[in-house]
Design an enzyme around this catalytic site. Structure first.
Site, PDB file in Angstrom:
ATOM      1  N   GLY A  45      -0.045   1.640  12.438  1.00  0.00           N
ATOM      2  CA  GLY A  45      -1.305   0.946  12.180  1.00  0.00           C
ATOM      3  C   GLY A  45      -1.065  -0.184  11.202  1.00  0.00           C
ATOM      4  CD  GLN A  50      -1.484  -2.395   5.939  1.00  0.00           C
ATOM      5  OE1 GLN A  50      -1.985  -2.145   7.026  1.00  0.00           O
ATOM      6  NE2 GLN A  50      -0.486  -1.688   5.426  1.00  0.00           N
ATOM      7  CB  CYS A  93       0.528   3.000   3.355  1.00  0.00           C
ATOM      8  SG  CYS A  93      -0.340   1.419   3.370  1.00  0.00           S
ATOM      9  CG  LEU A  94       3.586  -0.168   7.934  1.00  0.00           C
ATOM     10  CD1 LEU A  94       3.268  -1.136   9.063  1.00  0.00           C
ATOM     11  CD2 LEU A  94       5.024   0.348   8.059  1.00  0.00           C
ATOM     12  CG  HIS A 135      -4.140   4.718   6.520  1.00  0.00           C
ATOM     13  ND1 HIS A 135      -3.282   5.454   5.727  1.00  0.00           N
ATOM     14  CD2 HIS A 135      -3.729   3.427   6.408  1.00  0.00           C
ATOM     15  CE1 HIS A 135      -2.418   4.626   5.142  1.00  0.00           C
ATOM     16  NE2 HIS A 135      -2.657   3.391   5.546  1.00  0.00           N
ATOM     17  CD  GLU A 136      -4.048   1.053   9.443  1.00  0.00           C
ATOM     18  OE1 GLU A 136      -4.130   0.033   8.743  1.00  0.00           O
ATOM     19  OE2 GLU A 136      -3.068   1.814   9.391  1.00  0.00           O
ATOM     20  CG  HIS A 139      -5.315  -0.818   4.575  1.00  0.00           C
ATOM     21  ND1 HIS A 139      -4.685  -0.953   3.365  1.00  0.00           N
ATOM     22  CD2 HIS A 139      -4.505  -0.030   5.324  1.00  0.00           C
ATOM     23  CE1 HIS A 139      -3.537  -0.278   3.386  1.00  0.00           C
ATOM     24  NE2 HIS A 139      -3.399   0.300   4.563  1.00  0.00           N
TER      25      HIS A 139
HETATM   26 ZN    ZN Z   1      -1.863   1.540   5.025  1.00  0.00          ZN
END
Ligand code: ZN
Length: 165
Positions: A45, A50, A93-94, A135-136, A139
Site C-alpha cells: 500500500g 508518502q 510501513c514504507l 492503514h492507508e 496516512h
Molecule cells: Zn504506511
C-alpha cells in the site's frame, strides 16, 4: 516506469491532513508512478503523502506478493462503517522501514471511494484488505502506526527505528 522517492518518518508531511482531490482531476500518471513505486519498494500500500502528494488518495495491492496482482486505486476514500470487533495485525510501513507494530483495528469496514476513472466504488473489506485500507486512510489524516499504539510501545518503536538510522 518511475519510482518516486518515499518520504520517511518523521517528515512533517507524514503528520499533515491531506486535501480532497478535485473531482475529475486526472491522476492516472501519478497513480501509475505510485504503483511502480509500491511494487519496487516492495510494499502492499502507498498513500499520496508518502510521495509528497498531499491529496486524499492511496493505492493498494494486498495479493501481489502471493502471486496475483489486484491493484486498487482509492481517491477521496471514506470509511462509512467499522465493525466493533477488532483484529490485531503486524503492520509495517514504507515510510518507517525496519520496524513493525502490532495494531488493533476494526476487522471489517465499509468504504466508498472513486477509482482512477472517477467511477464510484463501495465495498465491504475484511482481512488484510481492511487492515491495509485503514492503514492507508490513516496516512491521509496524518497518522502512522506509531499513532495507533500505546505510549510505552510507541517509545520503544521510535527508539528501535532511530537506533537503526
Ligand atoms: Zn504506511
Amino acid at each position: 516506469m518511475t519510482v518516486l522517492p518515499i518520504l520517511r518518518w518523521p517528515d512533517p508531511r507524514l503528520s499533515a491532513v491531506c486535501d480532497p482531490v478535485t473531482e475529475g482531476e486526472d491522476l492516472s500518471a501519478l497513480i501509475a508512478d505510485m504503483f511502480d513505486t509500491m511494487y519496487a519498494a516492495p510494499g502492499r500500500g502507498l498513500a499520496g503523502p508518502q510521495v509528497g502528494v498531499m491529496k486524499r488518495l492511496f493505492i493498494m495491492d494486498v495479493t501481489w506478493k502471493e502471486g496475483g496482482r489486484s491493484p486498487v486505486a482509492c481517491i477521496n476514500p471514506e470509511i462509512l462503517s467499522r465493525s466493533e470487533a477488532l483484529a490485531e495485525n503486524e503492520e509495517a510501513c514504507l515510510s518507517i522501514p525496519g520496524v513493525a507494530a502490532r495494531v488493533a483495528r476494526p476487522s471489517v469496514i465499509r468504504m466508498r471511494w472513486f477509482d482512477a476513472a472517477w467511477q464510484r466504488q463501495e465495498a465491504e473489506l475484511t482481512g488484510f484488505h481492511a487492515v491495509c485500507a485503514q492503514h492507508e486512510s490513516d496516512h491521509l489524516d496524518g497518522r502512522v502506526i506509531f499513532d495507533r499504539v500505546d505510549p510505552p510501545t510507541r517509545g520503544a518503536l521510535v527508539d528501535a527505528y532511530e537506533a537503526q538510522t
